[in-house]
Each structure stands twice: as C-alpha cells, then as structure tokens.
Design a protein around this motif. Structure first.
Motif, PDB file in Angstrom:
ATOM      1  N   LEU A  39      76.216 111.218   8.213  1.00  0.00           N
ATOM      2  CA  LEU A  39      75.954 111.593   9.610  1.00  0.00           C
ATOM      3  C   LEU A  39      77.039 111.013  10.507  1.00  0.00           C
ATOM      4  CD1 LEU A  39      72.067 111.147   9.734  1.00  0.00           C
ATOM      5  CD2 LEU A  39      73.401 113.214   9.240  1.00  0.00           C
ATOM      6  N   SER A  40      78.206 111.617  10.458  1.00  0.00           N
ATOM      7  CA  SER A  40      79.391 111.042  11.099  1.00  0.00           C
ATOM      8  C   SER A  40      79.327 111.029  12.625  1.00  0.00           C
ATOM      9  CB  SER A  40      80.648 111.773  10.636  1.00  0.00           C
ATOM     10  OG  SER A  40      80.542 113.146  10.959  1.00  0.00           O
ATOM     11  N   ALA A  41      78.434 111.804  13.244  1.00  0.00           N
ATOM     12  CA  ALA A  41      78.321 111.811  14.707  1.00  0.00           C
ATOM     13  C   ALA A  41      77.357 110.736  15.215  1.00  0.00           C
ATOM     14  CB  ALA A  41      77.863 113.179  15.198  1.00  0.00           C
ATOM     15  N   LEU A  42      76.682 110.057  14.299  1.00  0.00           N
ATOM     16  CA  LEU A  42      75.671 109.074  14.684  1.00  0.00           C
ATOM     17  C   LEU A  42      76.289 107.941  15.505  1.00  0.00           C
ATOM     18  CD1 LEU A  42      72.647 109.019  14.037  1.00  0.00           C
ATOM     19  CD2 LEU A  42      73.139 107.467  12.169  1.00  0.00           C
ATOM     20  N   THR A  43      75.766 107.749  16.707  1.00  0.00           N
ATOM     21  CA  THR A  43      76.247 106.665  17.567  1.00  0.00           C
ATOM     22  C   THR A  43      75.210 105.558  17.706  1.00  0.00           C
ATOM     23  OG1 THR A  43      75.471 107.782  19.570  1.00  0.00           O
ATOM     24  CG2 THR A  43      77.774 108.163  18.913  1.00  0.00           C
ATOM     25  N   THR A  44      73.937 105.888  17.562  1.00  0.00           N
ATOM     26  CA  THR A  44      72.870 104.901  17.717  1.00  0.00           C
ATOM     27  C   THR A  44      71.925 104.983  16.529  1.00  0.00           C
ATOM     28  OG1 THR A  44      72.979 105.088  20.124  1.00  0.00           O
ATOM     29  CG2 THR A  44      70.975 104.125  19.205  1.00  0.00           C
ATOM     30  N   LEU A  45      71.712 103.836  15.881  1.00  0.00           N
ATOM     31  CA  LEU A  45      70.822 103.771  14.728  1.00  0.00           C
ATOM     32  C   LEU A  45      69.947 102.534  14.848  1.00  0.00           C
ATOM     33  CD1 LEU A  45      69.910 104.845  11.976  1.00  0.00           C
ATOM     34  CD2 LEU A  45      71.801 103.561  10.935  1.00  0.00           C
ATOM     35  N   ASP A  46      68.644 102.753  14.847  1.00  0.00           N
ATOM     36  CA  ASP A  46      67.681 101.653  14.920  1.00  0.00           C
ATOM     37  C   ASP A  46      66.953 101.553  13.582  1.00  0.00           C
ATOM     38  OD1 ASP A  46      65.682  99.804  15.413  1.00  0.00           O
ATOM     39  OD2 ASP A  46      65.132 100.658  17.353  1.00  0.00           O
ATOM     40  N   LEU A  47      67.238 100.506  12.857  1.00  0.00           N
ATOM     41  CA  LEU A  47      66.578 100.226  11.575  1.00  0.00           C
ATOM     42  C   LEU A  47      65.694  98.985  11.682  1.00  0.00           C
ATOM     43  CD1 LEU A  47      69.546 100.837   9.085  1.00  0.00           C
ATOM     44  CD2 LEU A  47      67.702 102.409   9.717  1.00  0.00           C
ATOM     45  N   SER A  48      65.363  98.593  12.895  1.00  0.00           N
ATOM     46  CA  SER A  48      64.590  97.368  13.061  1.00  0.00           C
ATOM     47  C   SER A  48      63.263  97.459  12.320  1.00  0.00           C
ATOM     48  CB  SER A  48      64.370  97.056  14.548  1.00  0.00           C
ATOM     49  OG  SER A  48      63.780  98.129  15.223  1.00  0.00           O
ATOM     50  N   ASP A  49      62.936  96.358  11.667  1.00  0.00           N
ATOM     51  CA  ASP A  49      61.722  96.220  10.864  1.00  0.00           C
ATOM     52  C   ASP A  49      61.627  97.216   9.713  1.00  0.00           C
ATOM     53  OD1 ASP A  49      60.880  93.994  12.276  1.00  0.00           O
ATOM     54  OD2 ASP A  49      59.750  95.176  13.717  1.00  0.00           O
ATOM     55  N   CYS A  50      62.758  97.677   9.223  1.00  0.00           N
ATOM     56  CA  CYS A  50      62.805  98.458   7.981  1.00  0.00           C
ATOM     57  C   CYS A  50      62.978  97.433   6.865  1.00  0.00           C
ATOM     58  CB  CYS A  50      63.951  99.466   8.011  1.00  0.00           C
ATOM     59  SG  CYS A  50      63.706 100.828   9.163  1.00  0.00           S
ATOM     60  N   ASN A  51      61.874  96.851   6.474  1.00  0.00           N
ATOM     61  CA  ASN A  51      61.872  95.667   5.617  1.00  0.00           C
ATOM     62  C   ASN A  51      62.394  95.885   4.206  1.00  0.00           C
ATOM     63  OD1 ASN A  51      60.687  94.136   7.700  1.00  0.00           O
ATOM     64  ND2 ASN A  51      58.710  95.047   7.200  1.00  0.00           N
ATOM     65  N   GLU A  52      62.474  97.126   3.755  1.00  0.00           N
ATOM     66  CA  GLU A  52      62.942  97.392   2.397  1.00  0.00           C
ATOM     67  C   GLU A  52      64.457  97.547   2.320  1.00  0.00           C
ATOM     68  OE1 GLU A  52      60.998  97.223  -0.337  1.00  0.00           O
ATOM     69  OE2 GLU A  52      59.485  96.564   1.093  1.00  0.00           O
ATOM     70  N   VAL A  53      65.116  97.597   3.461  1.00  0.00           N
ATOM     71  CA  VAL A  53      66.567  97.778   3.487  1.00  0.00           C
ATOM     72  C   VAL A  53      67.253  96.452   3.159  1.00  0.00           C
ATOM     73  CG1 VAL A  53      68.540  98.418   4.928  1.00  0.00           C
ATOM     74  CG2 VAL A  53      66.384  99.673   5.120  1.00  0.00           C
ATOM     75  N   THR A  54      68.214  96.528   2.239  1.00  0.00           N
ATOM     76  CA  THR A  54      68.960  95.343   1.812  1.00  0.00           C
ATOM     77  C   THR A  54      70.451  95.564   2.074  1.00  0.00           C
ATOM     78  OG1 THR A  54      69.366  96.101  -0.447  1.00  0.00           O
ATOM     79  CG2 THR A  54      67.253  94.969  -0.033  1.00  0.00           C
ATOM     80  N   ASN A  55      71.265  94.667   1.556  1.00  0.00           N
ATOM     81  CA  ASN A  55      72.720  94.773   1.700  1.00  0.00           C
ATOM     82  C   ASN A  55      73.244  96.120   1.213  1.00  0.00           C
ATOM     83  OD1 ASN A  55      72.862  92.156   2.698  1.00  0.00           O
ATOM     84  ND2 ASN A  55      73.094  91.291   0.663  1.00  0.00           N
ATOM     85  N   GLU A  56      72.669  96.621   0.145  1.00  0.00           N
ATOM     86  CA  GLU A  56      73.095  97.903  -0.415  1.00  0.00           C
ATOM     87  C   GLU A  56      72.963  99.018   0.629  1.00  0.00           C
ATOM     88  OE1 GLU A  56      71.719 101.063  -3.849  1.00  0.00           O
ATOM     89  OE2 GLU A  56      71.014  98.997  -3.994  1.00  0.00           O
ATOM     90  N   GLY A  57      71.867  99.048   1.333  1.00  0.00           N
ATOM     91  CA  GLY A  57      71.666 100.047   2.380  1.00  0.00           C
ATOM     92  C   GLY A  57      72.636  99.867   3.531  1.00  0.00           C
TER      93      GLY A  57
END
Length: 168
Positions: A39-57
C-alpha cells in the motif's frame, strides 16, 4: 467478531488508500501486516494495541516510504529490532511507541535519522535512558516529545535536548 488477517488481505489491492486505523485489532498478526506492504500511498497507519504484531510485522512496513504517521502504542512485542526497520521511513513526522516496553536506547538511536519527526511519544518506554534521549538531540523538527513514565530518564537526558528550540 473482529478484523483478522483475512480482512486485512482483502485491502491489499487498494493501492490508493492513504489512512488505515486498526486500533485494537488484536487478531491481526504479522501475516496481516505483511499484506499491507504494497500500500504505497499509505500515509497514516494506526496499529495501536495490535498485540500480535512483532518485529516481523514491523519489518514489513519498511518499504512504506509515504508514511508520515505511525502509531505502534501498546505493541508490546516490538523490540529494538523492529524499531531499527523504521529508520528508512524518512517521511515520518509522528511516531507513537508508547507502551513498547521492550524498546531500549538502541531502538531510540535508530530513530536519530528521522529528521522530519515532529512528534515522538515514548510513554512508558521504561528501558530508555539518558543515552537514548541524547540520540534525539539532532531531531530539530521535534515539537512534541512524550517521556511520561520513562523512569530512567533524568535531568541529564532532558538537558541534552536543550538545543531543540522547536520543542513546545
């Protein structure tokens, strides 16, 4: 029912999307985050409290060069390794690492080249010390810096920021 990796995968073809808020989607994993990497046009991304996301993500986000705002607050499984992968996101103006408890001075040093940063939130990053804060002293665009509950930062660390005249 919540958003899962399957739902995220269905967004992968929306190349014009600029803002995505996944706050609290704790069923989204690294696999779902990898689906966002195109998603190359993405300017804002909120992943707050996405507890399963790690360094890999987080590494999967490293190619999103248009990102200006990234919220990783509460992504407690992210470490310095994940933060290092953000060092090439030179358009970032706002980065929230609040509650990323595993981030240390090493991760903060990796941010020292993000010269567009105006807002950096390190709320409860309790492993960050004066050394990490000193690494931020060259970020002259910073207007907002949240060090609440960064208990290892002392007056010495704050003094190192005295040259940041944009801080409000």
């Amino acid at each position: 029912h919540q958003v899962t990796d399957e739902g995220i995968r269905s967004l992968s073809g929306l190349s014009a999307i600029t803002t995505l808020d996944l706050f609290g989607c704790d069923e989204v994993t690294n696999e779902g985050i990898r689906a966002l990497s195109g998603l190359s046009a993405l300017t804002t991304l909120d992943l707050s409290d996405c507890n399963e996301v790690t360094n890999e993500g987080i590494r999967a986000l490293s190619g999103l060069s248009a990102l200006t705002t990234l919220n990783l607050a509460g992504c407690s499984r992210v470490t310095d390794e994940g933060i290092r992968s953000l060092s090439g996101l030179l358009a970032l103006t706002t980065l929230d690492l609040g509650g990323c408890y595993q981030v240390t001075d090493e991760g903060i040093r990796a941010l020292s080249g993000l010269l567009a940063l105006t807002t950096l939130k390190l709320l409860s990053c309790s492993k960050v010390t004066n050394e990490g804060i000193r690494a931020l002293s060259g970020l002259s665009a910073i207007t907002t810096l949240d060090l609440c509950d960064c208990n290892k930062v002392t007056d010495e660390g704050i003094r190192a920021l005295s040259g940041l005249s944009a801080l409000t």
